[in-house]
Design a protein around this motif. Sequence first.
Motif, PDB file in Angstrom:
ATOM      1  N   LEU A  47     -16.894 -10.739  -1.439  1.00 60.60           N
ATOM      2  CA  LEU A  47     -16.538 -11.919  -1.804  1.00 60.60           C
ATOM      3  C   LEU A  47     -15.543 -12.491  -0.789  1.00 60.60           C
ATOM      4  CD1 LEU A  47     -16.086 -11.330  -5.565  1.00 60.60           C
ATOM      5  CD2 LEU A  47     -17.878 -12.849  -4.467  1.00 60.60           C
ATOM      6  N   PRO A  49     -12.061 -14.295   0.392  1.00 53.98           N
ATOM      7  CA  PRO A  49     -10.756 -14.609  -0.325  1.00 53.98           C
ATOM      8  C   PRO A  49     -10.407 -15.970   0.272  1.00 53.98           C
ATOM      9  CG  PRO A  49     -10.258 -13.044   1.484  1.00 53.98           C
ATOM     10  CD  PRO A  49     -11.887 -12.911   1.397  1.00 53.98           C
ATOM     11  N   THR A  52     -12.689 -19.735  -1.591  1.00 48.25           N
ATOM     12  CA  THR A  52     -12.999 -19.311  -3.040  1.00 48.25           C
ATOM     13  C   THR A  52     -13.782 -20.101  -3.837  1.00 48.25           C
ATOM     14  OG1 THR A  52     -10.894 -20.038  -3.843  1.00 48.25           O
ATOM     15  CG2 THR A  52     -10.966 -17.825  -2.899  1.00 48.25           C
ATOM     16  N   ASN A 104     -14.600 -17.526  -6.672  1.00 51.46           N
ATOM     17  CA  ASN A 104     -13.557 -17.258  -7.455  1.00 51.46           C
ATOM     18  C   ASN A 104     -13.853 -16.678  -9.008  1.00 51.46           C
ATOM     19  OD1 ASN A 104     -10.348 -17.406  -7.862  1.00 51.46           O
ATOM     20  ND2 ASN A 104     -10.839 -18.943  -9.289  1.00 51.46           N
ATOM     21  N   ASN A 107     -15.143 -13.389  -8.613  1.00 49.11           N
ATOM     22  CA  ASN A 107     -13.883 -12.445  -8.256  1.00 49.11           C
ATOM     23  C   ASN A 107     -13.321 -12.158  -9.512  1.00 49.11           C
ATOM     24  OD1 ASN A 107     -12.294 -10.859  -6.453  1.00 49.11           O
ATOM     25  ND2 ASN A 107     -10.934 -12.368  -7.200  1.00 49.11           N
ATOM     26  N   PRO A 117      -9.616  -4.233  -6.471  1.00 45.71           N
ATOM     27  CA  PRO A 117      -9.928  -4.988  -5.400  1.00 45.71           C
ATOM     28  C   PRO A 117     -10.232  -4.176  -4.249  1.00 45.71           C
ATOM     29  CG  PRO A 117      -7.540  -4.865  -5.857  1.00 45.71           C
ATOM     30  CD  PRO A 117      -8.436  -4.229  -6.984  1.00 45.71           C
ATOM     31  N   PRO A 150     -14.666  -7.327  -4.429  1.00 48.77           N
ATOM     32  CA  PRO A 150     -13.746  -8.379  -4.704  1.00 48.77           C
ATOM     33  C   PRO A 150     -12.435  -8.072  -3.802  1.00 48.77           C
ATOM     34  CG  PRO A 150     -14.217  -6.667  -6.655  1.00 48.77           C
ATOM     35  CD  PRO A 150     -14.702  -6.141  -5.369  1.00 48.77           C
ATOM     36  N   ASN A 153      -7.136  -9.703  -7.746  1.00 49.40           N
ATOM     37  CA  ASN A 153      -7.252 -10.696  -8.716  1.00 49.40           C
ATOM     38  C   ASN A 153      -5.998 -10.344  -9.511  1.00 49.40           C
ATOM     39  OD1 ASN A 153      -7.980 -12.562 -10.617  1.00 49.40           O
ATOM     40  ND2 ASN A 153      -8.953 -11.057 -11.873  1.00 49.40           N
TER      41      ASN A 153
END
Length: 361
Positions: A47, A49, A52, A104, A107, A117, A150, A153
């Motif tokens: 993913l 960052p 997103t 997003n 995640n 993460p 991920p 978060n």
Amino acid sequence: MKRFSAITIIGVCMLLFHACDDSSELFTVTQPNAAVLAELGFTDLELDPVNTNNPAITLNWDDADYGQQTAINYAIEFSKDAEFTTPVVAAATTGRTTITLSINEVNASAGNAGLNPFEWKPLYVRIVSTLGTQKEIEAMSNTLTFNVYPFFNYVFNDYYLVGNATAPDWNNNNNNPALFRDAADSNKFYYTGYFGAGEFKVLEVKGLWQPQWGTNDTSSIDVNPGGGSDPGTFPNNNSAISTAGYYEFIIDFATNTFAFEPFDASVITSPASLTIQGTSTTNISMIPLDFDGHLWYATNVRLTPGEVEFVTDAGTNWGSSSSFSGLATDGGGAIPVIVEDDYDVWFNDLTGRYILIPLNL
């Protein structure tokens, strides 16, 4: 005879009226055949960052079959285990058999499902179908899995003081002091410090008046989440603090309660200087709050993954093993910084409580 006939006719008419007025429809639902989730076509999903809002994954499935022509609800569930012990709903739709989730959204779902993460871990997905507004007659699809990486978060809420009993007065964006979150209970917050004669409230977002927290009695909290009526002020439903001094304010958003009690600060002396030091940053000098010299802050400072401590001019090293917030002690160890970001940092030398608030997560 005429009277009997009239009553009979009225009764028949009433029966006919109700029969014509009843437009309800009854149908029988058979044991459903669950939706069939199509294969994904990939095994690993890293993913991004930065972008997103970009699409991350598109899910397609065959309709569930309930034996009737009716709109079917679909919930997309993620889990960290194949048994879906604690599933999280990533999205929901009605009458559709495809959905695209953003980076997003995936995640956030991975984090809410319990994935850490910056680690490759499997994430399980399925489709749960139901009928009606009450979401009845559940049917679970087949389960698919893929590995996900991920980014961080941030799941915590942060809160700030405002009011004429506090440093920023009734300004909602004036370096408002942060409440200190309990490391073991993310719903419980503390603020121990100087309060002037007056009143105060709690804000959830600096610069916004809602959500706004206050009280309408002596022990419970109330909120205006936006668009409603504002609650009364602390410490006692618009009854102001009559004597300025040091107090401890504790607020619990799980139990919706608060406490406000005097605090003896006479035996505690603040250090002459306080510095953030560690592998996460170059040395950063903290500033004591003019309103209350026991409260120290540093705003918009860049921290990288590593660790920090609060170091006094006398060489005392205040720290803890808890990231983001906690209770530091002299020699308590280094505070872990687990994600790079710009932070507002607050430290209270009366209690040793600290909070590191990321500004962009």
